[in-house]
Design a protein around this motif. Structure first.
Motif, PDB file in Angstrom:
ATOM      1  N   ALA A  53      65.636  33.978  21.114  1.00  0.00           N
ATOM      2  CA  ALA A  53      65.364  35.049  20.154  1.00  0.00           C
ATOM      3  C   ALA A  53      65.384  36.412  20.837  1.00  0.00           C
ATOM      4  O   ALA A  53      65.944  37.384  20.309  1.00  0.00           O
ATOM      5  N   GLY A  93      64.355  32.438  15.271  1.00  0.00           N
ATOM      6  CA  GLY A  93      63.905  31.981  16.589  1.00  0.00           C
ATOM      7  C   GLY A  93      62.403  32.087  16.734  1.00  0.00           C
ATOM      8  O   GLY A  93      61.756  31.188  17.299  1.00  0.00           O
ATOM      9  N   PHE A  95      66.963  36.508  15.008  1.00  0.00           N
ATOM     10  CA  PHE A  95      65.754  36.732  15.797  1.00  0.00           C
ATOM     11  C   PHE A  95      64.540  36.163  15.078  1.00  0.00           C
ATOM     12  O   PHE A  95      63.715  35.454  15.673  1.00  0.00           O
TER      13      PHE A  95
END
Length: 216
Positions: A22, A71, A68
């Protein structure tokens, strides 16, 4: 301390790797989006501008926010068996908030005051508050059994909250003179480092087949 971890070792190790992935996605995606905007100023402008209404290629940053966020959600799921569902839910909430930002393209600096600007700002703040509180709670519970780790997580949470407040004030008072963009980057950087360190602890302590495991 968390409850016994019965997650299969394969999925546990996979989810535990989500933090560094991420972090890399956010850094690389932001760099790619910046390359499309000549004159973009990281010291002043917020990251959201790269996915906002004035961005030349907002899709890059908005996809970055989604990946992101996914993650961070995965890392929160991995944490649930070790630090408790309530704390892990804060991390999941942060990831969900980051992904939701992609649906709320705001004006430059979210300064126009539209409903979308307001929603974008509130969700972003709630996401960062959630992960900062998770840092503080994990540090207090000291799931690794290491005072050094507990102190580091507590400090990271306190620094994140302090930088969040400083960024919000700077953005309202004088984003150029107070370098609001840099304050935001320092805050985000603190979160990214914490995600990577937490993932490292999780990955090293992923359970072997048939073995119960407690704590980070």
């Amino acid at each position: 301390m968390g409850s016994p971890d019965t997650t299969p070792p394969g999925p546990a190790r996979f989810l535990a790797s989500a933090g560094p992935v991420a972090a890399c996605v956010l850094v690389i995606g932001t760099a790619a989006a910046t390359m499309t905007w000549q004159g973009f100023d990281h010291s002043v402008q917020p990251l959201s501008d790269l996915g906002g209404t004035a961005a030349p290629a907002p899709v890059i940053q908005n996809v970055t926010f989604v990946v992101f966020g996914a993650g961070v959600v995965a890392l929160g799921v991995a944490l649930s068996a070790r630090v408790g569902r309530s704390v892990a839910a804060l991390v999941v909430g942060c990831g969900t908030a980051m992904a939701a930002l992609s649906l709320l393209a705001c004006s430059p600096g979210c300064a126009a005051g539209t409903a979308t600007d307001l929603a974008h700002g509130i969700i972003a703040v709630l996401g960062f508050v959630a992960v900062a509180v998770a840092m503080l709670l994990i540090g207090r519970r000291d799931p690794v059994g290491s005072p050094r780790w507990g102190r580091a997580s507590t400090v990271a949470g306190a620094v994140t909250l302090a930088l969040l407040v400083a960024w919000l004030v700077a953005a309202q008072v004088d984003p150029v003179g107070w370098r609001a963009g840099l304050l935001q980057r320092f805050m985000v950087g603190t979160v990214l480092v914490w995600l990577v360190v937490v993932s490292r602890h999780l990955h090293r302590r992923a359970p072997a087949p048939g073995v119960e495991h407690r704590g980070l």
